[in-house]
Design a protein around this motif. Structure first.
Motif, PDB file in Angstrom:
ATOM      1  N   ARG A 156     -65.426   6.315  19.332  1.00 13.67           N
ATOM      2  CA  ARG A 156     -64.630   7.497  18.957  1.00 13.67           C
ATOM      3  C   ARG A 156     -65.395   8.422  18.019  1.00 13.67           C
ATOM      4  NH1 ARG A 156     -61.947   2.942  17.934  1.00 13.67           N
ATOM      5  NH2 ARG A 156     -60.144   2.425  19.219  1.00 13.67           N
ATOM      6  N   GLY A 157     -66.507   7.935  17.457  1.00 15.66           N
ATOM      7  CA  GLY A 157     -67.235   8.723  16.475  1.00 15.66           C
ATOM      8  C   GLY A 157     -67.016   8.233  15.062  1.00 15.66           C
ATOM      9  N   ASN A 158     -66.425   7.059  14.912  1.00 10.35           N
ATOM     10  CA  ASN A 158     -66.306   6.467  13.583  1.00 10.35           C
ATOM     11  C   ASN A 158     -67.605   5.754  13.232  1.00 10.35           C
ATOM     12  OD1 ASN A 158     -63.537   7.199  13.185  1.00 10.35           O
ATOM     13  ND2 ASN A 158     -62.962   5.584  14.612  1.00 10.35           N
ATOM     14  N   GLU A 159     -68.106   6.013  12.032  1.00  6.42           N
ATOM     15  CA  GLU A 159     -69.390   5.440  11.618  1.00  6.42           C
ATOM     16  C   GLU A 159     -69.309   4.982  10.171  1.00  6.42           C
ATOM     17  OE1 GLU A 159     -72.163   8.179  14.555  1.00  6.42           O
ATOM     18  OE2 GLU A 159     -72.650   8.064  12.418  1.00  6.42           O
ATOM     19  N   VAL A 160     -69.571   3.707   9.963  1.00  2.91           N
ATOM     20  CA  VAL A 160     -69.491   3.131   8.620  1.00  2.91           C
ATOM     21  C   VAL A 160     -70.860   2.565   8.232  1.00  2.91           C
ATOM     22  CG1 VAL A 160     -68.482   1.248   7.255  1.00  2.91           C
ATOM     23  CG2 VAL A 160     -67.031   2.604   8.791  1.00  2.91           C
ATOM     24  N   VAL A 161     -71.246   2.812   6.990  1.00  2.00           N
ATOM     25  CA  VAL A 161     -72.429   2.169   6.415  1.00  2.00           C
ATOM     26  C   VAL A 161     -71.952   1.228   5.316  1.00  2.00           C
ATOM     27  CG1 VAL A 161     -74.635   2.478   5.231  1.00  2.00           C
ATOM     28  CG2 VAL A 161     -73.798   4.266   6.795  1.00  2.00           C
ATOM     29  N   GLU A 181     -60.745  -3.144  12.977  1.00  2.00           N
ATOM     30  CA  GLU A 181     -60.008  -1.879  13.008  1.00  2.00           C
ATOM     31  C   GLU A 181     -60.515  -0.975  14.131  1.00  2.00           C
ATOM     32  OE1 GLU A 181     -57.410  -1.755  11.318  1.00  2.00           O
ATOM     33  OE2 GLU A 181     -56.767   0.281  11.787  1.00  2.00           O
TER      34      GLU A 181
ATOM     35  N   VAL B 160     -69.291   0.531   0.399  1.00  2.00           N
ATOM     36  CA  VAL B 160     -69.199   0.994   1.788  1.00  2.00           C
ATOM     37  C   VAL B 160     -69.218   2.518   1.812  1.00  2.00           C
ATOM     38  CG1 VAL B 160     -67.684   1.106   3.816  1.00  2.00           C
ATOM     39  CG2 VAL B 160     -67.956  -1.051   2.570  1.00  2.00           C
ATOM     40  N   VAL B 161     -69.957   3.067   2.761  1.00  2.00           N
ATOM     41  CA  VAL B 161     -69.902   4.504   3.036  1.00  2.00           C
ATOM     42  C   VAL B 161     -69.297   4.680   4.415  1.00  2.00           C
ATOM     43  CG1 VAL B 161     -71.204   6.639   3.308  1.00  2.00           C
ATOM     44  CG2 VAL B 161     -72.044   4.862   1.746  1.00  2.00           C
ATOM     45  N   ILE B 162     -68.192   5.389   4.493  1.00  2.00           N
ATOM     46  CA  ILE B 162     -67.661   5.747   5.807  1.00  2.00           C
ATOM     47  C   ILE B 162     -68.247   7.122   6.119  1.00  2.00           C
ATOM     48  CG2 ILE B 162     -65.579   6.148   7.177  1.00  2.00           C
ATOM     49  CD1 ILE B 162     -64.172   4.141   5.317  1.00  2.00           C
ATOM     50  N   GLY B 163     -69.271   7.104   6.953  1.00  2.00           N
ATOM     51  CA  GLY B 163     -70.077   8.305   7.164  1.00  2.00           C
ATOM     52  C   GLY B 163     -69.422   9.342   8.050  1.00  2.00           C
ATOM     53  N   ARG B 164     -68.736   8.872   9.085  1.00  2.00           N
ATOM     54  CA  ARG B 164     -68.037   9.766  10.002  1.00  2.00           C
ATOM     55  C   ARG B 164     -66.769   9.067  10.463  1.00  2.00           C
ATOM     56  NH1 ARG B 164     -71.117  13.908  11.778  1.00  2.00           N
ATOM     57  NH2 ARG B 164     -69.575  14.429  13.345  1.00  2.00           N
ATOM     58  N   VAL B 165     -65.741   9.863  10.759  1.00  2.00           N
ATOM     59  CA  VAL B 165     -64.538   9.324  11.390  1.00  2.00           C
ATOM     60  C   VAL B 165     -64.048  10.345  12.406  1.00  2.00           C
ATOM     61  CG1 VAL B 165     -63.682   7.816   9.543  1.00  2.00           C
ATOM     62  CG2 VAL B 165     -63.154  10.260   9.489  1.00  2.00           C
ATOM     63  N   ALA B 166     -63.260   9.851  13.350  1.00  2.00           N
ATOM     64  CA  ALA B 166     -62.766  10.718  14.419  1.00  2.00           C
ATOM     65  C   ALA B 166     -61.669  11.656  13.921  1.00  2.00           C
ATOM     66  CB  ALA B 166     -62.246   9.860  15.565  1.00  2.00           C
ATOM     67  N   TRP B 170     -58.009   8.183  11.235  1.00  2.00           N
ATOM     68  CA  TRP B 170     -59.034   7.133  11.330  1.00  2.00           C
ATOM     69  C   TRP B 170     -59.650   6.862   9.963  1.00  2.00           C
ATOM     70  CZ3 TRP B 170     -59.895   3.202  14.211  1.00  2.00           C
ATOM     71  CH2 TRP B 170     -59.406   3.194  15.520  1.00  2.00           C
ATOM     72  N   ARG B 173     -57.208   4.591   8.358  1.00  2.00           N
ATOM     73  CA  ARG B 173     -57.239   3.250   8.948  1.00  2.00           C
ATOM     74  C   ARG B 173     -58.451   2.452   8.465  1.00  2.00           C
ATOM     75  NH1 ARG B 173     -55.659   3.191  15.309  1.00  2.00           N
ATOM     76  NH2 ARG B 173     -56.377   1.051  14.950  1.00  2.00           N
ATOM     77  N   VAL B 174     -59.625   3.070   8.575  1.00  2.00           N
ATOM     78  CA  VAL B 174     -60.848   2.324   8.253  1.00  2.00           C
ATOM     79  C   VAL B 174     -60.957   2.086   6.744  1.00  2.00           C
ATOM     80  CG1 VAL B 174     -63.369   2.314   8.402  1.00  2.00           C
ATOM     81  CG2 VAL B 174     -62.003   3.178  10.321  1.00  2.00           C
ATOM     82  N   LYS B 177     -58.574  -0.658   5.557  1.00  2.00           N
ATOM     83  CA  LYS B 177     -58.986  -2.029   5.865  1.00  2.00           C
ATOM     84  C   LYS B 177     -60.073  -2.488   4.891  1.00  2.00           C
ATOM     85  CE  LYS B 177     -56.654  -3.940   9.169  1.00  2.00           C
ATOM     86  NZ  LYS B 177     -55.667  -2.883   9.406  1.00  2.00           N
ATOM     87  N   VAL B 178     -60.996  -1.599   4.572  1.00  2.00           N
ATOM     88  CA  VAL B 178     -62.042  -1.947   3.606  1.00  2.00           C
ATOM     89  C   VAL B 178     -61.401  -2.252   2.258  1.00  2.00           C
ATOM     90  CG1 VAL B 178     -64.027  -1.057   2.327  1.00  2.00           C
ATOM     91  CG2 VAL B 178     -63.844  -0.651   4.800  1.00  2.00           C
TER      92      VAL B 178
END
Lengths: 358, 358
Positions: A156-161, A181, B160-166, B170, B173-174, B177-178
């Motif tokens: 979907r384009g979700n990206e986590v580091v 998730e 944690v780095v959430i770099g991109r999401v839809a 999202w 959600r992400v 959870k973290v």
């Protein structure tokens, strides 16, 4: 550096699936993707770990999640390459090569997909010599190398580091929740490794091993010999049980595929019954309430006729199967190795007793 | 740019807690941390949003999680600053200033802690004008600004780095959870905002508003006047119900504090009964099965005597409470705003009817 042929890749799919010990995901979709990429003219080169310079940087990839989901939700092969480039962006460094975290199952081929898209070689090594379900179940974790960073990507384009974690277990916990998730499937690039780390702690030449194993199976089929005998010969394995699958319980929970299966004996094993517990991979085989074989020994359930591996997500009622065991990589047989991957690491209060050292 | 005094900060703790509508976390620990930092000579400056240049970069911070956990698991004030520097490392840019995602509760003060450690000013604005439980419940989300990246930090050293999401959902959600895996509490730096974005979509001067509100309460107490009357005057609020807390049901689930409370009328309200549902914040007040007041109107439950706010994590049997409502920020009253924060956004199949527009 050796260019892999399509024949090698077809053999790798067969061999990696056997070494997957039920997990690592079916290699079928990865194989289809590689056939397409080869038809488009892409080629993948295999690099011996000894050819890495100490300061080369290697991307360690896998598709993480529950094999049943991986089977159902096909993923664009570019996703695994994106996990690698997301890591390059995070590190601001380029990778020299890519390697599989686990040679088992589809994950033994995801590194090839990433390599084909990124036009860098695949290192002939992994960190399990098979497949395992959790982040800390690697030779790198046994070697106490840094568990971070990790990139986790979904379509979907979700990206986590995950930039830092307190421990390998925390990497497993946090990355598993992210993966869950995302729908219990994520393309991941694990903690990058230097050439020196791969040479010291990687399990060398497991891609070559899987290809040879696959060739042994297909050649046995061609000359109408027993493919299972060919596997046992190639890998110094032991045949343990043959029978028909009579029960399968399977549930996708917490980002894993968990369950058990029952196999009732046929032929020489008629009247016998074994049960196998699994968490993505086959973990412990029971007979009359006693463990017969357990991780880290490689537990492989094969189609009795074809020698094809059967996965925890593909096993079904009525299949005629043969259970074999293959020896584990040395790194997991130490007390420290067993802490990471022995039966107690999976919650079983039993000691590991290898079928190869009885 | 105005330097905040300790008197301002004491007032901010009172006012932010009222604007928290039950959530945002008790400001008590943040206040203790700020008292300590002020005793050590640190000072925090408040910057008007109009003084931001369009291309200035602003860090948007909060402690995310379930208020009950936030109350019990005290956190080093440097953790919120670390969320900001982790974001700076990810962006490779420095922040000009920091702002609260929500002025309500402890989160109205976390921005001051980050600012004190980082020695940059706090912007006099937020993105809620109160507190809300979820990532997409902000004026920035209503304005369709980018939801990413986000950094999420825990005291063990997990980052944690959430770099991109839809989408904003999202991101919720992400990141949830973290946060849940961290133990339902995490220090977060949300999607960075430019000065232009803050001026267009931020809710301006809510820090000043909370400080004034706090001063009004403490001054009323000093002259033995009714503090609740002072709140209603300062914020054009309405008094809705007074009574005694007779039931509290509370559960920490999925990174939130959820539950309901029952208040039985006293005085003019004797014989009446209201129920309030909450998800971190008070969401809907019911009387005889009908909604009395709901989000986005600010629902505030106050100690009847002192006017002190009561949080969803601190409300308990026997408390004498007064329910008031304060008007919501304009941005949430549009159809699009109500999609983000109206009762349906919390799963209630009721239309929003403001107590201020009946």
């Amino acid at each position: 550096m050796k260019q892999l042929t399509l024949v090698d890749i077809e053999a790798l799919a067969v061999g990696a699936w056997i070494l997957g010990t039920g997990g690592g995901g079916s290699p079928y979709h990865a194989l289809l993707n590689l056939r397409r990429l080869y038809a488009e003219g892409e080629r993948v080169s295999l690099m011996d770990p000894d050819d890495l310079r100490d300061d080369d940087l290697v991307a360690v990839v896998s598709v993480m999640g529950a094999p049943l989901v991986i089977l159902e939700r096909t993923v664009d092969s570019r996703l695994i390459a994106r996990a690698v480039t997301a890591m390059e962006e995070h590190l601001m460094r380029k990778f020299k090569a890519v390697m599989a975290v686990e040679i088992g199952g589809g994950n033994g081929m995801q590194s090839l997909l990433a390599a084909a898209h990124l036009k860098i070689p695949v290192v002939d090594a992994d960190a399990m010599g098979r497949a395992y379900p959790e982040a800390q179940m690697t030779s790198f974790a046994v070697g106490d190398l840094a568990p971070f960073p990790l990139t986790s990507i979904d379509p979907r384009g979700n990206e986590v580091v995950i930039g830092r974690v307190a421990s390998w277990k925390w990497m497993e916990r946090v990355s598993r929740k992210v993966c869950t998730e995302f729908g219990s499937i994520a393309a991941t690039c694990k903690a990058p490794r230097t050439g020196a780390e791969v040479k010291k702690w990687g399990i060398p030449r497991t891609t070559t091993k899987a290809i040879k194993l696959g060739h042994a199976v297909t050649q046995a089929r061609q000359r109408h010999a027993d493919p299972i005998e060919a596997i046992l010969e190639a890998e110094s394995g032991v045949r343990l049980f043959s029978g028909k699958v009579t029960e399968v319980e399977r549930r996708t929970t917490e980002g894993f595929l968990r369950g058990r299966t029952v196999i009732d004996g046929l032929g020489n094993d008629r009247g016998g019954r074994i049960e196998i517990d699994f968490q993505n991979e086959w973990v412990v085989v029971w007979r009359d309430g006693r463990p017969v074989v357990s991780t880290p020994d490689l537990i492989c359930v094969l189609d009795t006729e074809s020698g094809e591996a059967i996965g925890t997500e593909t096993i079904r009622y009525g299949q005629r199967t043969t259970l074999i065991a293959l020896p584990a990589s040395e790194v997991f047989l130490s007390p420290r190795g067993l802490e990471h991957v022995g039966p107690r690491a999976f919650g079983y209060d039993i000691d590991f007793k290898s079928v190869f050292r009885s």
